[in-house]
Scaffold this active site. Structure first.
Site, PDB file in Angstrom:
ATOM      1  N   GLU A 174      20.601  58.743  40.531  1.00 60.42           N
ATOM      2  CA  GLU A 174      19.803  57.689  39.885  1.00 60.42           C
ATOM      3  C   GLU A 174      18.474  58.196  39.323  1.00 60.42           C
ATOM      4  OE1 GLU A 174      19.673  54.436  42.699  1.00 60.42           O
ATOM      5  OE2 GLU A 174      21.830  54.150  42.592  1.00 60.42           O
ATOM      6  N   ASN A 215      24.615  61.610  39.364  1.00 67.99           N
ATOM      7  CA  ASN A 215      25.326  60.367  39.663  1.00 67.99           C
ATOM      8  C   ASN A 215      24.413  59.185  39.360  1.00 67.99           C
ATOM      9  OD1 ASN A 215      27.740  59.287  41.129  1.00 67.99           O
ATOM     10  ND2 ASN A 215      26.236  58.558  42.632  1.00 67.99           N
ATOM     11  N   HIS A 251      29.329  50.157  39.881  1.00 66.90           N
ATOM     12  CA  HIS A 251      29.044  48.879  40.566  1.00 66.90           C
ATOM     13  C   HIS A 251      29.101  47.773  39.513  1.00 66.90           C
ATOM     14  CE1 HIS A 251      28.140  50.870  44.285  1.00 66.90           C
ATOM     15  NE2 HIS A 251      27.272  51.665  43.685  1.00 66.90           N
ATOM     16  N   GLU A 279      31.508  55.156  42.954  1.00 66.29           N
ATOM     17  CA  GLU A 279      31.105  54.098  43.900  1.00 66.29           C
ATOM     18  C   GLU A 279      31.628  52.736  43.450  1.00 66.29           C
ATOM     19  OE1 GLU A 279      26.868  54.109  44.678  1.00 66.29           O
ATOM     20  OE2 GLU A 279      26.749  56.292  44.626  1.00 66.29           O
ATOM     21  N   ASP A 281      32.853  49.164  42.882  1.00 66.07           N
ATOM     22  CA  ASP A 281      33.116  47.831  43.436  1.00 66.07           C
ATOM     23  C   ASP A 281      32.930  46.831  42.305  1.00 66.07           C
ATOM     24  OD1 ASP A 281      30.226  47.657  43.427  1.00 66.07           O
ATOM     25  OD2 ASP A 281      30.201  48.314  45.518  1.00 66.07           O
TER      26      ASP A 281
HETATM   27  C1  XIL Z   1      23.999  51.668  49.671  1.00 70.23           C
HETATM   28  C2  XIL Z   1      24.731  51.540  50.993  1.00 70.23           C
HETATM   29  O1  XIL Z   1      26.053  51.120  50.766  1.00 70.23           O
HETATM   30  C3  XIL Z   1      24.006  50.552  51.894  1.00 70.23           C
HETATM   31  O2  XIL Z   1      24.606  50.516  53.177  1.00 70.23           O
HETATM   32  C4  XIL Z   1      22.542  50.944  52.020  1.00 70.23           C
HETATM   33  O3  XIL Z   1      21.848  49.954  52.760  1.00 70.23           O
HETATM   34  C5  XIL Z   1      21.910  51.108  50.648  1.00 70.23           C
HETATM   35  O4  XIL Z   1      22.653  52.021  49.882  1.00 70.23           O
HETATM   36  N1  XIL Z   1      23.996  53.390  44.844  1.00 70.23           N
HETATM   37  C6  XIL Z   1      24.139  54.462  45.684  1.00 70.23           C
HETATM   38  C7  XIL Z   1      24.490  54.246  47.113  1.00 70.23           C
HETATM   39  O5  XIL Z   1      24.090  55.604  45.221  1.00 70.23           O
HETATM   40  O6  XIL Z   1      23.926  55.223  47.939  1.00 70.23           O
HETATM   41  C8  XIL Z   1      24.095  52.878  47.583  1.00 70.23           C
HETATM   42  O7  XIL Z   1      24.608  52.695  48.901  1.00 70.23           O
HETATM   43  C9  XIL Z   1      24.593  51.819  46.634  1.00 70.23           C
HETATM   44  C10 XIL Z   1      24.007  52.012  45.269  1.00 70.23           C
END
Ligand code: XIL
Length: 359
Positions: A174, A215, A251, A279, A281
């Site tokens: 990020e 990422n 996401h 990641e 979802d």
């Molecule tokens: C999230 C985790 O899933 C949570 O449990 C934690 O509280 C916060 O982080 N982007 C990312 C991940 O790169 O590391 C994040 O994970 C979600 C967003």
């Protein structure tokens, strides 16, 4: 497809099959993994998501987190269905270096060892990020030389701990704002943008075989942020910085529309790097209903198809597989139901859509 991933995947296909056999011997507790889809009767092997992905020389993985390691039905599916795992929190800086120079890989090892036992490849997440940093780091006042030494040591120790055992690292997470400008993190503010290339070089030195990624989220679609990464990747490669891949977090949210994922993955792949959906979802505004769940299933399928259509898309990781352990409700109030398995570990339409897309 690298030889390394292919070798890993061969191992994982064997492992997934072994795990399924073990589950079958253990009894009928196969929620999500062993339902009859009409292709096989009782005792017939139903291919797991990991096995289906491996047929395409891809992985299909999940994130997981240490508190979940007391939930055996959850672990049964986690060990069975996937050929790749990511630790959701265990390898973040606040966990691995809670005090300066004091390292703790206990939680990371717990997830890593589970993955190894189940012949799942492992993505390391993450070495440099502006969130979930230890207090000693964020509360300190550092010169550029001091912070550079801290970063180098952190990366070197963490990467060395998993040297030769890990598939890839999200080295920098990020780094950009949505408008394509650099995020004003302590790393950027004190060290300037060169910290990204430095981090990749240090990580490469510590484990020359690990695939090194940058990422981020909101780069699934073409736009200022994805363009900023595109330019950065070109620059890093031109400078011979050891960068292997770009992770598209994925996401997604139904209310924002489906991104132009495939062409965007393709243009990065065309630069000469691997790409991964790291990641995934797909959340919705609650309450969920049949129509939203059907759209969600279609989107999961479309993400799988986009990855399969891009030769250098190495795999997909969902950011935990079940709504039971979702991070979404806490971070996006009023939203949720984002994962392919439900609150009771039951497979949702999205699970079946992923399987169909992988067939
Ligand atoms: C999230 C985790 O899933 C949570 O449990 C934690 O509280 C916060 O982080 N982007 C990312 C991940 O790169 O590391 C994040 O994970 C979600 C967003």
């Amino acid at each position: 497809m690298s030889q390394r991933l292919t070798r890993f995947l061969r191992l994982s296909a064997v492992g997934a099959a072994a795990a399924l056999c073990a589950a079958l011997t253990a009894g009928p507790a196969l929620a999500g993994g062993g339902h009859d889809d009409g292709h096989g009767g009782h005792g017939h092997h139903v291919k797991t998501l990991g096995e289906l992905a491996a047929q395409h020389h891809r992985y299909f993985g999940s994130a997981t987190d240490n508190p979940e390691f007391v939930d055996q039905p959850y672990l049964d599916i986690l060990g069975d269905q996937f050929n790749q795992l990511t630790a959701g929190n265990a390898l973040k800086w606040y966990q691995t270096e809670p005090q300066q120079g004091v390292f703790d890989f206990g939680p990371g090892d717990q997830v890593f060892n589970f993955a190894r036992q189940h012949h799942q490849i492992f993505r390391g997440h993450t070495l440099i990020w502006h969130n979930q940093l230890p207090d000693w780091l964020t509360s300190g006042t550092w010169t550029a030389d001091q912070l550079r030494a801290i970063l180098k040591n952190h990366i070197t120790q963490e990467v060395k701990h998993y040297k030769g055992k890990i598939y890839s690292w999200d080295v920098v997470n990020e780094a950009f704002n949505d408008d394509g400008t650099y995020r004003q993190t302590m790393f950027y503010n004190i060290l300037g943008p060169g910290y990204i290339a430095d981090a990749l070089r240090w990580a490469h030195k510590a484990d020359p075989k690990a695939k090194l990624y940058i990422n981020d989220y909101n780069i699934e679609f073409t736009g200022p942020k994805s363009n900023a990464y595109y330019t950065l990747v070109q620059q890093l490669l031109a400078d011979h910085v050891p960068l292997d891949g770009v992770g598209f977090q994925g996401h997604l949210a139904l209310q924002f529309g489906f991104p132009d994922l495939q062409p965007n993955l393709q243009r990065f792949a065309d630069l000469g790097v691997d790409v991964a959906v790291s990641e995934l979802d797909i959340r919705m505004i609650l309450p969920a209903d049949d129509a939203k769940l059907a759209t969600q299933a279609q989107w999961y399928s479309d993400v799988v198809k986009a990855c399969l259509a891009v030769r250098r898309c190495v795999g997909i990781t969902i950011w935990d597989y079940t709504d039971k352990y979702s991070w979404i409700p806490q971070f996006f109030p009023g939203q949720g139901a984002a994962h392919p398995w439900g609150l009771n570990l039951e497979p949702k339409p999205a699970y079946f859509a992923i399987r169909d897309a992988l067939k």
